[in-house]
Design an enzyme around this catalytic site. Structure first.
Site, PDB file in Angstrom:
ATOM      1  N   LYS A 186      41.756  34.081  35.199  1.00  0.00           N
ATOM      2  CA  LYS A 186      40.460  34.774  35.140  1.00  0.00           C
ATOM      3  C   LYS A 186      40.642  36.133  35.790  1.00  0.00           C
ATOM      4  CE  LYS A 186      37.117  35.284  37.900  1.00  0.00           C
ATOM      5  NZ  LYS A 186      36.852  36.709  37.639  1.00  0.00           N
ATOM      6  N   GLU A 260      47.254  35.977  48.014  1.00  0.00           N
ATOM      7  CA  GLU A 260      47.758  37.338  48.281  1.00  0.00           C
ATOM      8  C   GLU A 260      46.536  38.178  48.604  1.00  0.00           C
ATOM      9  OE1 GLU A 260      50.738  38.387  48.537  1.00  0.00           O
ATOM     10  OE2 GLU A 260      51.774  36.634  47.742  1.00  0.00           O
ATOM     11  N   CYS A 294      46.661  46.858  47.783  1.00  0.00           N
ATOM     12  CA  CYS A 294      46.713  45.975  48.960  1.00  0.00           C
ATOM     13  C   CYS A 294      47.692  46.521  49.974  1.00  0.00           C
ATOM     14  CB  CYS A 294      47.125  44.587  48.513  1.00  0.00           C
ATOM     15  SG  CYS A 294      48.621  44.590  47.529  1.00  0.00           S
ATOM     16  N   GLU A 391      40.130  46.865  56.223  1.00  0.00           N
ATOM     17  CA  GLU A 391      40.673  47.460  55.005  1.00  0.00           C
ATOM     18  C   GLU A 391      39.597  48.315  54.320  1.00  0.00           C
ATOM     19  OE1 GLU A 391      41.312  44.775  51.648  1.00  0.00           O
ATOM     20  OE2 GLU A 391      43.307  45.641  51.404  1.00  0.00           O
TER      21      GLU A 391
HETATM   22  P1  NAD Z   1      37.722  40.128  45.242  1.00  0.00           P
HETATM   23  O1  NAD Z   1      38.247  39.156  46.252  1.00  0.00           O
HETATM   24  O2  NAD Z   1      36.333  40.601  45.365  1.00  0.00           O
HETATM   25  O3  NAD Z   1      37.828  39.504  43.764  1.00  0.00           O
HETATM   26  C1  NAD Z   1      39.056  39.040  43.249  1.00  0.00           C
HETATM   27  C2  NAD Z   1      38.798  38.029  42.158  1.00  0.00           C
HETATM   28  O4  NAD Z   1      38.166  36.874  42.703  1.00  0.00           O
HETATM   29  C3  NAD Z   1      37.899  38.506  41.018  1.00  0.00           C
HETATM   30  O5  NAD Z   1      38.454  38.052  39.809  1.00  0.00           O
HETATM   31  C4  NAD Z   1      36.571  37.812  41.317  1.00  0.00           C
HETATM   32  O6  NAD Z   1      35.781  37.586  40.176  1.00  0.00           O
HETATM   33  C5  NAD Z   1      37.036  36.497  41.903  1.00  0.00           C
HETATM   34  N1  NAD Z   1      36.087  35.815  42.788  1.00  0.00           N
HETATM   35  C6  NAD Z   1      35.113  36.354  43.554  1.00  0.00           C
HETATM   36  N2  NAD Z   1      34.502  35.379  44.277  1.00  0.00           N
HETATM   37  C7  NAD Z   1      35.106  34.208  43.958  1.00  0.00           C
HETATM   38  C8  NAD Z   1      34.959  32.854  44.394  1.00  0.00           C
HETATM   39  N3  NAD Z   1      34.058  32.507  45.310  1.00  0.00           N
HETATM   40  N4  NAD Z   1      35.772  31.906  43.865  1.00  0.00           N
HETATM   41  C9  NAD Z   1      36.707  32.235  42.962  1.00  0.00           C
HETATM   42  N5  NAD Z   1      36.917  33.504  42.508  1.00  0.00           N
HETATM   43  C10 NAD Z   1      36.121  34.473  43.009  1.00  0.00           C
HETATM   44  O7  NAD Z   1      38.792  41.311  45.247  1.00  0.00           O
HETATM   45  P2  NAD Z   1      38.741  42.677  44.451  1.00  0.00           P
HETATM   46  O8  NAD Z   1      37.637  43.495  45.014  1.00  0.00           O
HETATM   47  O9  NAD Z   1      38.796  42.422  42.993  1.00  0.00           O
HETATM   48  O10 NAD Z   1      40.163  43.320  44.862  1.00  0.00           O
HETATM   49  C11 NAD Z   1      40.367  43.981  46.048  1.00  0.00           C
HETATM   50  C12 NAD Z   1      41.020  43.096  47.092  1.00  0.00           C
HETATM   51  O11 NAD Z   1      42.223  42.523  46.572  1.00  0.00           O
HETATM   52  C13 NAD Z   1      41.445  43.878  48.320  1.00  0.00           C
HETATM   53  O12 NAD Z   1      41.100  43.173  49.491  1.00  0.00           O
HETATM   54  C14 NAD Z   1      42.963  43.951  48.195  1.00  0.00           C
HETATM   55  O13 NAD Z   1      43.643  44.128  49.391  1.00  0.00           O
HETATM   56  C15 NAD Z   1      43.287  42.670  47.516  1.00  0.00           C
HETATM   57  N6  NAD Z   1      44.583  42.767  46.826  1.00  0.00           N
HETATM   58  C16 NAD Z   1      45.660  42.102  47.337  1.00  0.00           C
HETATM   59  C17 NAD Z   1      46.908  42.204  46.729  1.00  0.00           C
HETATM   60  C18 NAD Z   1      48.123  41.466  47.256  1.00  0.00           C
HETATM   61  O14 NAD Z   1      49.066  41.288  46.502  1.00  0.00           O
HETATM   62  N7  NAD Z   1      48.159  41.058  48.513  1.00  0.00           N
HETATM   63  C19 NAD Z   1      47.053  43.003  45.590  1.00  0.00           C
HETATM   64  C20 NAD Z   1      45.936  43.678  45.106  1.00  0.00           C
HETATM   65  C21 NAD Z   1      44.702  43.541  45.723  1.00  0.00           C
END
Ligand code: NAD
Length: 498
Positions: A186, A260, A294, A391
């Site tokens: 997803k 991650e 990230c 962050e």
């Molecule tokens: P987010 O956590 O808001 O959303 C990520 C995904 O989770 C989306 O697909 C969203 O629809 C889904 N989601 C949201 N709530 C959920 C729930 N309760 N249960 C299941 N799925 C759910 O993150 P974002 O805003 O899309 O991305 C930014 C974040 O991602 C930043 O914190 C960044 O650091 C992190 N990130 C980490 C890495 C890594 O490899 N460590 C890489 C890229 C981004």
């Protein structure tokens, strides 16, 4: 994001989900708008999956794993399909890079670089698939041989964020396919298009139905996916808040969970560094992808003796960064990916100023308007301020001076995260000494932001659980089975077994 009042572009694309080898609309009939953050126009619409759609996708993946031909394929057959998929990704890299730029506002030139390298994930893990798995164990029982088998973990549920949708999916998909798992992904509701287009390549490559499935939707679809008892592993990339919720959901069914998450990564710049190289590394570490990575090097931990000189050089270079249309190859920084992200970045800068930080550059909406934020440098930061701890996920650099190597390490490690770190010095002993002491999953010496399919990636502390890529990442997609074989054929005494 609520895009109800946003204009649609003349050629809004309508996409379907890919479930069990079929292209399908959502059963609810609801659609999600995908907004181009540069034009602020809706440019594509995708189904907003219902709980039933998510279940159908899980059932398709479950069936393909339990009963389908995938489980019976040899590693060589899987590797051949993966190499074919790698070739198709290479063929369409430019088109796919453009799609992701339009979905998340990242520079086309950055996405082109990313997509040109993406086939390597398929090729690398196709290679690993055909290497022997398991080992013969050095048994101390003369009547037994014992060996291990590496067996695919099963159905993998992947949830990805908006900043690099397909790259981050690839970290999960390539090892999962190589291991023999099936997959339901997803993508983020902000950037669903490239993952659906990617499914067309999977179909063209000839993977059996149900091996790869895409459902589109927001947090609800994510929740339905991770709370299913019919999945065997959850692999999530995103924020630490959602990561916690997912770990809780996984605990309910004892599903294996890999996370991650975010970072607040330090770039430690010593007085004996090559300043030109360090300045370039710091700029690319914080402004690439408009800081929305990230691994953004968001804390500059710099020796006090060169602090002013480094800040001056950074401001000079930052001033000349060309903001503009992400599809224009001469642009050096694009807009924030969403309105919410744009507002969050500016509000965090404001709070930092209220805490005592000083703006050396930026801190406002850029003259380009829209979601463009000026690349920002904050000085007079100490490591206890929120701007040094939380962050931002935006182009905001917090500069923190230090006096001794010991203090630099202490500041760098004083974070709940631990994803990445950079060290800039020409002293080889110091470089290794400091690299050993830093608590971070990736450490670059006189470089930043290099990743590859063969190199494990992941975080210490709140930056995550588990590793992606490399042998460590591959192993996450297997269960280990130990097989004991009795050799005498003469087991007569039930109390002497083993
Ligand atoms: P987010 O956590 O808001 O959303 C990520 C995904 O989770 C989306 O697909 C969203 O629809 C889904 N989601 C949201 N709530 C959920 C729930 N309760 N249960 C299941 N799925 C759910 O993150 P974002 O805003 O899309 O991305 C930014 C974040 O991602 C930043 O914190 C960044 O650091 C992190 N990130 C980490 C890495 C890594 O490899 N460590 C890489 C890229 C981004």
């Amino acid at each position: 994001m609520d895009t109800r009042n946003k204009p649609q572009s003349a050629s809004t694309e309508r996409l379907q989900m890919y479930i069990g080898g079929q292209w399908v609309d959502g059963t609810s009939g609801r659609l999600l708008d995908s907004l181009n953050p540069y034009t602020q126009q809706v440019w594509a619409q995708v189904p907003d999956a219902s709980e039933g759609d998510v279940k159908t996708a899980i059932t398709a993946a479950r069936d393909a794993f339990d009963n389908g031909p995938w489980r019976q394929t040899t590693p060589q057959q899987r590797a051949a399909l993966m190499r074919k998929l790698g070739d198709l990704i290479a063929r369409d890299a430019e088109r796919m890079a453009r799609i992701e730029s339009m979905d998340n506002g990242k520079l086309l030139r950055e996405m082109l670089g990313q997509w040109k390298y993406l086939p390597e994930w398929m090729y690398h893990f196709a290679g690993l698939a055909t290497q022997s798995q398991g080992e013969v164990l050095p048994s101390d029982r003369p009547n037994f041989i014992a060996f291990t088998r590496k067996e695919p973990i099963g159905v993998v549920a992947a949830i990805t964020p908006w900043n690099s949708p397909c790259l981050l999916m690839m970290f999960k998909l390539a090892p999962a396919l190589a291991a023999g798992c099936t997959f339901v992904v997803k993508p983020s509701e902000h950037t669903p298009v490239s993952t659906l287009r990617f499914a067309e390549l999977v179909e063209e490559a000839g993977f059996p139905p149900g091996v790869f499935n895409v459902v589109t939707g927001g947090p609800d679809a994510g929740r339905w996916l991770v709370s299913s008892p019919d999945i065997d592993k959850i692999s999530f990339t995103g924020s630490d808040g959602v990561g916690r919720a997912i770990a809780r959901a996984g605990a309910e069914n004892l599903t294996r969970v890999a996370l991650e998450l975010g970072g607040k990564s330090p770039q430690v710049v010593f007085e004996d560094c090559d300043i030109d190289a360090a300045v370039n590394g710091v700029i690319s570490g914080i402004y690439a992808a408009t800081g929305q990575t990230c691994m953004a090097g968001s804390r500059l931990v710099v020796h006090r003796s060169i602090h002013d000189r480094v800040v001056e050089r950074l401001v000079e270079r930052t001033r000349s960064i060309k903001l503009g249309d992400p599809l224009d190859l001469s642009s050096e920084m694009g807009p924030a990916a969403t309105c919410q992200q744009f507002q969050k970045i500016l509000s965090m800068v404001k709070s930092a100023e209220a805490e005592g930080a000083k703006l050396a550059y930026g801190g406002r909406q850029a003259p380009e308007g829209g979601y463009f934020v000026m690349p920002t440098i904050l000085t007079h930061v100490h490591n206890k301020m929120n701007i040094a701890r939380d962050e931002v996920f935006g182009p905001v650099l917090a500069v923190i001076p230090f006096d001794t190597e010991e203090e630099a390490v202490k500041i760098a490690n004083d974070t709940r995260y631990g994803l990445a770190a950079g060290i800039w010095t020409q002293n080889v002993q110091r470089a290794h000494r400091v690299a050993t002491q830093l608590r971070a999953g990736s450490v670059w010496i006189n470089a930043y932001r290099v990743t590859a399919p063969f190199a494990p990636f992941g975080g210490f502390g709140h930056s995550g659980i588990g590793r992606e890529n490399g042998h460590d990442g591959f192993n996450e997609y297997f269960e280990t089975k130990t097989v004991w074989v009795e050799l005498s054929g003469n087991l007569r005494d039930p109390f002497k077994l083993g």
